[in-house]
Design a protein around this motif. Structure first.
Motif, short mmCIF file in Angstrom:
data_model
loop_
_atom_site.label_atom_id
_atom_site.label_comp_id
_atom_site.label_asym_id
_atom_site.label_seq_id
_atom_site.Cartn_x
_atom_site.Cartn_y
_atom_site.Cartn_z
N LEU A 57 39.01 43.14 44.86
CA LEU A 57 40.43 43.32 44.58
C LEU A 57 41.13 44.03 45.74
O LEU A 57 42.22 43.63 46.18
CB LEU A 57 40.61 44.12 43.28
N PHE A 74 27.23 55.49 30.30
CA PHE A 74 27.99 54.25 30.13
C PHE A 74 29.02 54.09 31.25
O PHE A 74 29.14 53.02 31.86
CB PHE A 74 28.67 54.26 28.75
N LEU A 75 29.73 55.17 31.52
CA LEU A 75 30.76 55.11 32.56
C LEU A 75 30.14 54.90 33.94
O LEU A 75 30.69 54.18 34.77
CB LEU A 75 31.60 56.39 32.55
N ILE A 107 31.82 45.80 42.82
CA ILE A 107 32.09 44.51 43.49
C ILE A 107 33.51 43.99 43.15
O ILE A 107 34.28 43.68 44.06
CB ILE A 107 31.00 43.47 43.16
N PRO A 108 33.87 43.92 41.85
CA PRO A 108 35.24 43.43 41.57
C PRO A 108 36.32 44.30 42.21
O PRO A 108 37.31 43.77 42.73
CB PRO A 108 35.35 43.51 40.04
N LEU A 113 29.34 51.18 38.33
CA LEU A 113 28.45 50.40 39.20
C LEU A 113 28.80 48.90 39.11
O LEU A 113 28.89 48.21 40.12
CB LEU A 113 27.00 50.64 38.76
N PHE A 114 29.04 48.46 37.89
CA PHE A 114 29.38 47.05 37.68
C PHE A 114 30.71 46.71 38.37
O PHE A 114 30.88 45.62 38.92
CB PHE A 114 29.48 46.74 36.18
N LEU A 115 31.62 47.66 38.32
CA LEU A 115 32.97 47.38 38.83
C LEU A 115 33.09 47.51 40.34
O LEU A 115 34.14 47.17 40.89
CB LEU A 115 33.99 48.30 38.15
N LEU A 140 28.85 59.34 29.47
CA LEU A 140 28.73 59.41 30.93
C LEU A 140 27.83 58.32 31.52
O LEU A 140 28.22 57.64 32.48
CB LEU A 140 28.27 60.80 31.36
N ARG A 178 27.37 53.30 34.60
CA ARG A 178 26.95 51.89 34.70
C ARG A 178 28.17 50.97 34.85
O ARG A 178 28.14 50.00 35.61
CB ARG A 178 26.14 51.52 33.45
N LEU A 179 29.22 51.32 34.14
CA LEU A 179 30.44 50.52 34.23
C LEU A 179 31.01 50.61 35.66
O LEU A 179 31.43 49.60 36.23
CB LEU A 179 31.47 51.03 33.22
#
Lengths: 343, 477
Positions: A21, A6-7, A16-17, A12-14, A4, A9-10
């Motif tokens: 998109l 990890f997801l 902006i992209p 959060l990272f995603l 969880l 943080r992922l």
């Protein structure tokens, strides 16, 4: 559970992209390219089909307004693309099937026909149907806005260019309207037109004509397309005007083309309109693409034809009576596919 | 399903969530992975799933029977059953028409025309990869280097594990099978590293490889219209296209596997920084090179029987390796050319000079190393011309045209933008040459915002410079 964090943080990272998109997807419009918008509209109840001649020459807003004057209220979608993409064949037929609203009734369906749209190409001695390897064959979703499938898998240029257009690529000549009409704005001074005309003539005379082969598979697909559309409204086969030089090549390619269309129209009990006479009386951007103003005039003529009373039932011709339909390529896989179809 | 497709972008998160959140026991995870792998493969053409099942079933049964019997004769028979079944599938689908065509050509040469049946079949994606993978399992069990898999799900999941199913790495059972046999727990560091590797693999594929293809394809398609320097430019572009296409795929495969807690073998180790051809072959398509070493070169006698035998065996391995890539003489010529480059090193005993990563920890290569790298790269580029061409005559013609005085002219096709991207790529690869992939250690000690900025930068480049989509080249092998 370590998954969880990890997801989280992922995600959060995603942010902006994904935001970028989404911005790209919603920014895409009629200036994105000459096809995209046609895949973003709802299923259509009235359609214009054909190649680039129809894409540029037939203007749905003109068609709809003239028909409205005759008391016929439709909302037409121009679903014509280009040679190598939307010649009549299994690929185009499948795509039309997806674009057509199953509930459509009393619609109008304008099918632009010409010898090229009923011909295949010979490449190194083999008959080829170019469009079978093209994106139209692979696209499942044609009524989606924004069309993620098109933008992420078909669109040939970098996506970021949709959001931030390349200032060096100052090409504003093509604008695709929401009704599918492709407006082409090119310089119309005599020198520019002559230049484009010469180029097109050389292309068709030297490259296309020697390798074009009238195709039973395509004729079969046209018949199936008519069969598909007839229950949904009125079908009209139209031969659009072209310059005399182009008409000369078309007559070389299929000398009996008008007779073939006449037979098809009689058999299918649909109307036809041949506008190929006096081709040089019209204005083209090159050899065969109608200029905007003349495109509107031609569209109005088509609308008036559609506004006439429905065709009377005339002598029915069986499929075995098409003299030029029986030829060399009955065994071609494309034709086999067609024969396995609903017909 | 392509790694760079919308389908995969939906498939991967779904499988990830199901794997870690729904199916949390080892056996159910294996079943789930097996089903997901078959969906992944069947997305392309479900009819060919039967071949994978057949190949897996044959080797599963042969493995168990090999373990159960002590008779050398029966064991040999079982081994050959597996080899014939796997090579039979491969031969039918990949090489039948090639042999039929060449036989016909041979007979007509002697004035006895022969008309053989040609099969109208599609080459199943990844067939060369998974048949080699299952064969290695059986051979290892035969050699008693590996206990056979008792659990059919574990074995089938090993053969069809979707990250590496269609284009490798060709995993050895010794490495991968035990990973299906033990419990797996989520490892955050491994998953983060996997995502980073996927990002770098995507960059290599969609930016470097696809853009190279867009530039090189028209030149190769009409090579007779271009001068020597343009042809050289196209050959160099293709060299980067094939490297970034294939190693990009491998990066995505390795990264994806890591998300599920699996470690696959490294398939590429910066081969274009090799200082001689021998080093190149230790760094290029490692899973295939080592497969041929272990299952062909060594059984043939390796280097144990003296120099002559060693030369013969090396030549065989290179030719077979070329032929593995495709049923065309161009691939055989490609293999032969590499053998030609390699043999002088073998004969002079200098084939193991460069075993460590290039250039210790110093920033830049020495002049000597640089010359070695450029010379090796030049040899590789020449060989790639055969790989890319439709036939051997065309490849030779292209090389002859390339080596004309126009080689010293300015290329008529050039892209500054692509060269800039290529330089960026090479700088990252060079900086990361001690890791498993270019981006692995770059920014490892940076603050997370700086590291994220780097990754956003790479993402930006992917969005900005995505080339026209091309299928992965190695799918056809």
């Amino acid at each position: 559970m370590k998954t969880l964090p990890f997801l989280r943080r992922l995600a959060l990272f995603l942010v902006i992209p994904i935001a970028a998109l989404l911005a790209i997807l919603f920014r895409a419009d009629g200036s994105t390219d000459e096809y995209y918008l046609r895949f973003t509209t709802p299923p259509a109840t009235s359609l214009v089909l054909g190649t680039s001649r129809a894409a540029q020459g037939i203007q749905p807003h003109v068609l709809d307004s003239v028909l409205a004057e005759a008391g016929i209220h439709v909302q037409t979608m121009n679903y014509a693309f280009s040679m190598g993409l939307s010649q009549y064949g299994p690929t185009y037929l499948n795509s039309v099937r997806k674009k057509l609203a199953p509930s459509a009734r009393n619609g109008v369906f304008v099918l632009a026909v010409d010898p090229w749209s009923l011909s295949a190409t010979r490449v190194r001695g083999r008959i080829e149907f170019e469009e079978s390897a093209n994106f139209l064959a692979k696209m499942d979703l044609v009524n989606m806005h924004p069309n993620i499938e098109y933008l992420l898998t078909v669109y040939p240029k970098p996506l970021l260019g949709i959001l931030v257009p390349d200032p060096r690529a100052n090409d504003k000549r093509l604008l695709l309207h929401e009704d599918g009409w492709l407006e082409v704005s090119v310089p119309m001074d005599p020198a520019s037109v002559a230049h484009r005309r010469t180029e097109k003539l050389a292309e068709y005379r030297n490259e296309r004509l020697p390798n074009a082969v009238p195709s039973n598979a395509r004729i079969g697909a046209l018949l199936m397309t008519i069969d598909l559309l007839k229950p949904h409204g009125r079908v009209l086969l139209v031969r659009l005007p072209v310059s005399d030089a182009m008409l000369e090549m078309e007559n070389e390619l299929m000398p009996h083309f008008n007779r073939l269309i006449d037979l098809i129209a009689r058999h299918e009990q649909v109307d036809q309109l041949d506008l190929s006479a006096n081709g040089d009386a019209w204005t083209y951007t090159d050899l065969h693409h109608l200029y905007t103003a003349d495109g509107a005039r031609v569209t109005a003529m088509i609308a008036r034809k559609l506004g006439e009373s429905p065709p009377a039932v005339r002598g029915v011709v069986g499929h075995d009576r098409y003299p030029m339909l029986l030829g060399t390529e009955r065994s071609h896989p494309a034709f086999t596919v067609l024969e396995r179809g609903s017909r | 399903m392509l790694f760079n497709s919308l389908d995969f972008a939906i498939f991967l998160p779904l499988v990830f969530l199901g794997y870690w959140f729904v199916f949390r026991r080892r056996r159910s995870q294996n079943v789930f992975l097996l089903v997901a792998s078959y969906v992944f493969y069947g997305w392309w053409d479900p009819r060919f799933l039967g071949l994978i099942v057949l190949s897996s079933l044959v080797d599963y049964i042969v493995g168990l029977r090999l373990h159960a019997t002590g008779s050398a004769r029966i064991r040999r028979g079982l081994l050959w059953t597996s080899i014939i079944a796997n090579l039979g599938i491969l031969g039918t689908f990949k090489y039948f028409n090639f042999f039929a065509g060449n036989l016909e050509g041979l007979f007509s040469l002697f004035g006895r025309p022969l008309a053989l049946t040609h099969l109208d079949i599609v080459l199943p994606v990844g067939i060369s990869f998974y048949t080699f993978q299952t064969m290695s399992y059986t051979i290892d069990v035969y050699r008693r280097q590996l206990e056979p898999a008792k659990d059919i799900v574990e074995f089938f999941a090993y053969v069809s594990f979707f990250p590496q199913l269609v284009a490798g790495p060709i995993e050895r059972a010794i490495n991968l099978l035990p990973q299906f046999q033990r419990d797996r727990s989520f490892d955050r560091a491994k998953a983060v590293d996997g995502l980073r590797q996927i990002l770098w693999g995507l960059f290599k594929k969609v930016v470097i490889a696809d853009n190279a293809a867009t530039l090189a394809d028209p030149i190769f398609d009409h090579y007779e219209l271009h001068g020597g320097s343009t042809l050289l430019f196209a050959a160099v572009l293709f060299s980067f296209q094939i490297y970034c296409d294939f190693s990009g795929y491998s990066d995505i495969a390795l990264g994806t596997a890591r998300l599920f807690g699996f470690d696959l073998m490294q398939n590429f180790a910066f081969p274009y920084f090799s200082r001689d051809i021998a080093e190149f072959w230790r760094r290029w398509h490692i899973s295939l090179s080592t497969w041929f070493r272990d299952y062909l070169y060594i059984p043939l006698g390796g280097s144990r029987g003296g120099l002559a035998l060693s030369i013969r065996n090396t030549l065989i391995v290179f030719l077979v390796s070329g032929f593995w890539h495709g049923a065309n003489w161009t691939f055989v010529a490609w293999g032969a050319l590499h053998a030609l480059f390699f043999l002088p090193l073998l004969i002079s005993g200098r084939n193991r000079r460069h075993v460590a990563a290039p250039v210790g920890n110093s920033g830049l290569p020495s002049a000597r190393e640089l010359v070695g790298m450029l010379f090796t790269f030049g040899c590789v580029v020449i060989a790639w011309v055969f790989f890319r061409s439709a036939n051997v005559e065309e490849a030779i013609d292209l090389l002859v045209r390339m080596c004309s005085p126009s080689l010293f002219s300015v290329p008529d096709q050039f892209s500054k933008q692509y060269i800039t991207l290529l330089i960026f790529f090479l700088v990252v690869e060079w900086s990361g040459r001690h890791g498993s992939y270019g981006l692995q250690h770059i920014g490892a000690r940076w603050r997370s915002w700086a590291r994220w900025t780097l990754y956003y930068g790479v993402l930006f480049l992917i969005f900005r410079f995505t080339g026209q989509g091309h299928e992965f080249i190695y799918f056809q092998f």
